[in-house]
Design a protein around this motif. Structure first.
Motif, PDB file in Angstrom:
ATOM      1  N   SER A 206       0.836  -1.203   0.000  1.00 23.29           N
ATOM      2  CA  SER A 206       0.000   0.000   0.000  1.00 23.29           C
ATOM      3  C   SER A 206       0.874   1.257   0.000  1.00 23.29           C
ATOM      4  N   TYR A 207       1.895   1.264   0.846  1.00 20.40           N
ATOM      5  CA  TYR A 207       2.811   2.407   0.881  1.00 20.40           C
ATOM      6  C   TYR A 207       3.584   2.504  -0.436  1.00 20.40           C
ATOM      7  N   ALA A 208       4.090   1.384  -0.922  1.00 11.80           N
ATOM      8  CA  ALA A 208       4.868   1.388  -2.170  1.00 11.80           C
ATOM      9  C   ALA A 208       4.019   1.924  -3.328  1.00 11.80           C
ATOM     10  N   ASP A 209       2.753   1.529  -3.380  1.00  6.54           N
ATOM     11  CA  ASP A 209       1.860   2.019  -4.439  1.00  6.54           C
ATOM     12  C   ASP A 209       1.656   3.529  -4.323  1.00  6.54           C
ATOM     13  N   TRP A 210       1.486   4.017  -3.099  1.00  5.44           N
ATOM     14  CA  TRP A 210       1.352   5.464  -2.893  1.00  5.44           C
ATOM     15  C   TRP A 210       2.615   6.185  -3.386  1.00  5.44           C
ATOM     16  N   PHE A 211       3.776   5.667  -3.016  1.00  2.00           N
ATOM     17  CA  PHE A 211       5.046   6.275  -3.416  1.00  2.00           C
ATOM     18  C   PHE A 211       5.182   6.262  -4.938  1.00  2.00           C
ATOM     19  N   PHE A 212       4.816   5.155  -5.546  1.00  2.00           N
ATOM     20  CA  PHE A 212       4.893   5.019  -7.003  1.00  2.00           C
ATOM     21  C   PHE A 212       4.042   6.080  -7.690  1.00  2.00           C
ATOM     22  N   GLU A 213       2.802   6.197  -7.289  1.00  2.00           N
ATOM     23  CA  GLU A 213       1.883   7.154  -7.921  1.00  2.00           C
ATOM     24  C   GLU A 213       2.302   8.605  -7.694  1.00  2.00           C
ATOM     25  N   ASN A 214       2.724   8.917  -6.489  1.00  2.00           N
ATOM     26  CA  ASN A 214       2.986  10.304  -6.127  1.00  2.00           C
ATOM     27  C   ASN A 214       4.408  10.779  -6.404  1.00  2.00           C
ATOM     28  N   HIS A 215       5.341   9.854  -6.491  1.00  2.00           N
ATOM     29  CA  HIS A 215       6.736  10.265  -6.648  1.00  2.00           C
ATOM     30  C   HIS A 215       7.449   9.630  -7.843  1.00  2.00           C
ATOM     31  N   LEU A 216       7.312   8.325  -8.013  1.00  2.00           N
ATOM     32  CA  LEU A 216       8.060   7.694  -9.097  1.00  2.00           C
ATOM     33  C   LEU A 216       7.517   8.039 -10.478  1.00  2.00           C
TER      34      LEU A 216
ATOM     35  N   MET B 192      12.335  23.166 -16.155  1.00  2.00           N
ATOM     36  CA  MET B 192      11.269  22.165 -16.244  1.00  2.00           C
ATOM     37  C   MET B 192      11.012  21.445 -14.926  1.00  2.00           C
ATOM     38  N   HIS B 193      12.019  21.294 -14.124  1.00  2.00           N
ATOM     39  CA  HIS B 193      11.872  20.519 -12.896  1.00  2.00           C
ATOM     40  C   HIS B 193      11.778  21.451 -11.708  1.00  2.00           C
ATOM     41  N   HIS B 194      10.568  21.589 -11.211  1.00  2.37           N
ATOM     42  CA  HIS B 194      10.335  22.435 -10.046  1.00  2.37           C
ATOM     43  C   HIS B 194      10.281  21.533  -8.817  1.00  2.37           C
ATOM     44  N   GLU B 195      11.368  21.514  -8.098  1.00  2.60           N
ATOM     45  CA  GLU B 195      11.477  20.637  -6.942  1.00  2.60           C
ATOM     46  C   GLU B 195      10.539  21.085  -5.826  1.00  2.60           C
ATOM     47  N   LYS B 196       9.837  20.105  -5.296  1.00  8.23           N
ATOM     48  CA  LYS B 196       8.965  20.346  -4.151  1.00  8.23           C
ATOM     49  C   LYS B 196       9.529  19.540  -2.985  1.00  8.23           C
ATOM     50  N   PRO B 197       9.376  20.047  -1.776  1.00  6.09           N
ATOM     51  CA  PRO B 197       9.839  19.263  -0.631  1.00  6.09           C
ATOM     52  C   PRO B 197       9.115  17.918  -0.589  1.00  6.09           C
ATOM     53  N   PHE B 198       9.851  16.886  -0.231  1.00  5.44           N
ATOM     54  CA  PHE B 198       9.258  15.554  -0.131  1.00  5.44           C
ATOM     55  C   PHE B 198       8.329  15.508   1.080  1.00  5.44           C
ATOM     56  N   VAL B 199       7.096  15.111   0.846  1.00  5.54           N
ATOM     57  CA  VAL B 199       6.124  14.936   1.925  1.00  5.54           C
ATOM     58  C   VAL B 199       5.772  13.456   1.944  1.00  5.54           C
ATOM     59  N   ASP B 200       6.143  12.811   3.037  1.00  9.23           N
ATOM     60  CA  ASP B 200       5.949  11.364   3.139  1.00  9.23           C
ATOM     61  C   ASP B 200       4.527  11.035   3.589  1.00  9.23           C
ATOM     62  N   ASN B 201       4.121   9.834   3.294  1.00  2.89           N
ATOM     63  CA  ASN B 201       2.846   9.295   3.745  1.00  2.89           C
ATOM     64  C   ASN B 201       3.124   8.500   5.007  1.00  2.89           C
ATOM     65  N   VAL B 202       2.818   9.073   6.147  1.00  2.93           N
ATOM     66  CA  VAL B 202       3.107   8.420   7.418  1.00  2.93           C
ATOM     67  C   VAL B 202       1.832   7.874   8.073  1.00  2.93           C
ATOM     68  N   ALA B 203       0.796   7.668   7.266  1.00  8.31           N
ATOM     69  CA  ALA B 203      -0.451   7.130   7.807  1.00  8.31           C
ATOM     70  C   ALA B 203      -0.227   5.746   8.423  1.00  8.31           C
ATOM     71  N   ASP B 204       0.695   4.982   7.841  1.00 13.45           N
ATOM     72  CA  ASP B 204       1.058   3.659   8.371  1.00 13.45           C
ATOM     73  C   ASP B 204       2.572   3.544   8.309  1.00 13.45           C
ATOM     74  N   SER B 205       3.241   4.062   9.299  1.00  6.27           N
ATOM     75  CA  SER B 205       4.725   4.068   9.331  1.00  6.27           C
ATOM     76  C   SER B 205       5.245   2.706   9.792  1.00  6.27           C
ATOM     77  N   PHE B 206       5.007   1.685   8.981  1.00  7.82           N
ATOM     78  CA  PHE B 206       5.392   0.313   9.336  1.00  7.82           C
ATOM     79  C   PHE B 206       6.892   0.144   9.539  1.00  7.82           C
ATOM     80  N   TRP B 207       7.691   1.038   9.012  1.00 16.03           N
ATOM     81  CA  TRP B 207       9.146   0.932   9.083  1.00 16.03           C
ATOM     82  C   TRP B 207       9.734   1.448  10.397  1.00 16.03           C
ATOM     83  N   THR B 208       8.919   2.107  11.223  1.00 17.69           N
ATOM     84  CA  THR B 208       9.449   2.671  12.474  1.00 17.69           C
ATOM     85  C   THR B 208       9.394   1.666  13.604  1.00 17.69           C
TER      86      THR B 208
END
Length: 153
Positions: free
Chosen positions: A44-54, A137-153
């Motif tokens: 679920s997290y990987a899919d969110w990262f894929f859609e929003n960042h990759l 062309m590349h307007h960098e935005k600060p990375f905002v993580d999805n911490v709704a389920d921080s399974f890695w912590t």
């Protein structure tokens, strides 16, 4: 004789920072497995990262970075093939644990290829005008993580 690393051109630095976030995704996947986290939570997290960042990152690279190389360039072909393979992996819905493991390995390998091989080649051939276009062309935005389920912590 030691070869000093090539300093990254400022136009490519935002993409390298994106790569850092991609490597963190790989770390999060490995950490999730190490903690026994249910694979669907990680997916679920990987899919969110894929859609929003990759996906936006891949589009930027394909339109403005890879296009600096000739179509028959082996490095360009490898980078494009890597993107296609990763897109296919992220779209898989079966064998979740195996798919995540494959994503972690392929994404890590791909990022390291771009950072160690492709970007240095781009820096050798790109003109200052091309770098200015990339910056525009590349307007960098600060990375905002999805911490709704921080399974890695």
């Amino acid at each position: 004789m030691d070869k000093k690393p090539l300093k990254r051109h400022q136009a490519l630095q935002p993409l390298s920072r994106d790569h850092h976030q991609g490597l963190l995704l790989c770390w999060k996947i490995r950490t999730g497995f190490g903690k026994g986290v249910e694979p669907n939570r990680i997916k679920s997290y990987a899919d969110w990262f894929f859609e929003n960042h990759l996906i936006p990152h891949f589009k930027m690279e394909e339109q403005h970075i890879f296009s600096l190389l000739e179509d028959d360039n082996a490095l360009k072909r490898k980078a494009l093939d890597d993107h296609k393979a990763l897109i296919l992996l992220f779209s898989k819905t079966d064998e979740v644990a195996k798919t995540l493991s494959d994503i972690e390995k392929q994404l890590d390998d791909h990022i390291r290829f771009e950072e160690r091989v492709l970007f240095p080649e781009i820096q050798k051939i790109a003109t200052e005008e091309q770098f200015k276009t990339i910056e525009a062309m590349h307007h960098e935005k600060p990375f905002v993580d999805n911490v709704a389920d921080s399974f890695w912590t």
